[in-house]
Design an enzyme around this catalytic site. Structure first.
Site, PDB file in Angstrom:
ATOM      1  N   LYS A 121      83.304 -25.923  62.737  1.00 35.43           N
ATOM      2  CA  LYS A 121      84.672 -25.413  62.599  1.00 35.43           C
ATOM      3  C   LYS A 121      85.648 -26.557  62.367  1.00 35.43           C
ATOM      4  O   LYS A 121      86.481 -26.513  61.457  1.00 35.43           O
ATOM      5  CB  LYS A 121      85.071 -24.621  63.831  1.00 35.43           C
ATOM      6  CG  LYS A 121      86.434 -23.930  63.700  1.00 35.43           C
ATOM      7  CD  LYS A 121      87.060 -23.632  65.040  1.00 35.43           C
ATOM      8  CE  LYS A 121      87.714 -24.873  65.615  1.00 35.43           C
ATOM      9  NZ  LYS A 121      88.506 -24.616  66.831  1.00 35.43           N
ATOM     10  N   ASP A 139      87.448 -19.619  63.660  1.00 33.48           N
ATOM     11  CA  ASP A 139      87.676 -19.741  65.099  1.00 33.48           C
ATOM     12  C   ASP A 139      87.773 -18.331  65.681  1.00 33.48           C
ATOM     13  O   ASP A 139      87.453 -17.347  65.012  1.00 33.48           O
ATOM     14  CB  ASP A 139      88.935 -20.564  65.396  1.00 33.48           C
ATOM     15  CG  ASP A 139      90.220 -19.857  64.960  1.00 33.48           C
ATOM     16  OD1 ASP A 139      90.144 -18.780  64.324  1.00 33.48           O
ATOM     17  OD2 ASP A 139      91.304 -20.375  65.284  1.00 33.48           O
TER      18      ASP A 139
END
Length: 215
Positions: A121, A139
């Site tokens: 991420k 996320d």
């Protein structure tokens, strides 16, 4: 409405209403953005933005952070979540950045993920914002909003990422990451989404389902 029909409608709405979305993490260089994103894991951007100004002033470059003591870094980041592990990751990240990448934040996803404290991420965020790479960081906000809108049924972060990237044109992916995050942060919030204020409700699968239940 079919999933393939939702994408163009939702992307068009975002393009018209939020043409230039930006990260809310304060930074003045790729290195400082990397520091901020590492600190933001399971922590609010607001809290991170309170912590980073003195941290950036004390450590303007990777060499300074690489030479820092754990105690000094911890004292500056102690109010974020998991401060001990993040302080250690920041120092080790800076050391590797200096030793292996000439103090430059790499653009390659795998190279970024080789840095301590950097998962997929975080790597995607940096690649997207700094280098305009056609990737989408997933996320909790992106994961939740994608499912509610009906853009993805993926059970994992990786599955959602792949589905979003399959259906969102490369030219819009960098912006789509911010669109979905900001929508989840301010409108499609976790506990009580603000559906009455949402411009996407005409194409939202969750809103459609809830309306059917109330009939």
């Amino acid at each position: 409405m079919l999933k393939k029909d939702r994408y163009p409608k939702i992307l068009s709405w975002f393009e018209e209403n939020q043409p230039m979305p930006q990260t809310e993490l304060g930074h003045d260089s790729p290195f400082h953005l990397l520091v901020a994103v590492i600190l933001s894991a399971q922590c609010t951007d607001r809290r991170v933005n309170m912590v980073t100004p003195p941290l950036f002033e004390r450590f303007p470059n990777p060499e300074d952070l690489a030479a820092a003591s754990f105690e000094e870094v911890l004292s500056l980041v102690k109010s974020v979540s998991y401060p001990n592990s993040k302080a250690g990751h920041l120092i080790e990240m800076a050391k590797k950045l200096v030793a292996d990448f000439g103090s430059e934040v790499p653009s390659d996803i795998d190279a970024l993920m080789s840095l301590p404290g950097v998962g997929r991420k975080t790597a995607n965020v940096i690649a997207s914002i700094v280098y305009d790479k056609p990737v989408i960081a997933v996320d909790t906000h992106v994961f939740r909003v994608s499912h509610r809108l009906g853009l993805s049924d993926g059970k994992t972060v990786d599955a959602v990422e792949k589905e979003l990237e399959k259906n969102i044109p490369e030219s819009q992916r960098a912006k789509a990451h911010h669109w979905l995050i900001l929508h989840g942060r301010y409108t499609c919030v976790a506990r009580k989404p603000k559906c009455d204020d949402c411009g996407l409700r005409d194409w939202c699968r969750e809103y459609e389902r809830n309306n059917r239940k109330s009939l």
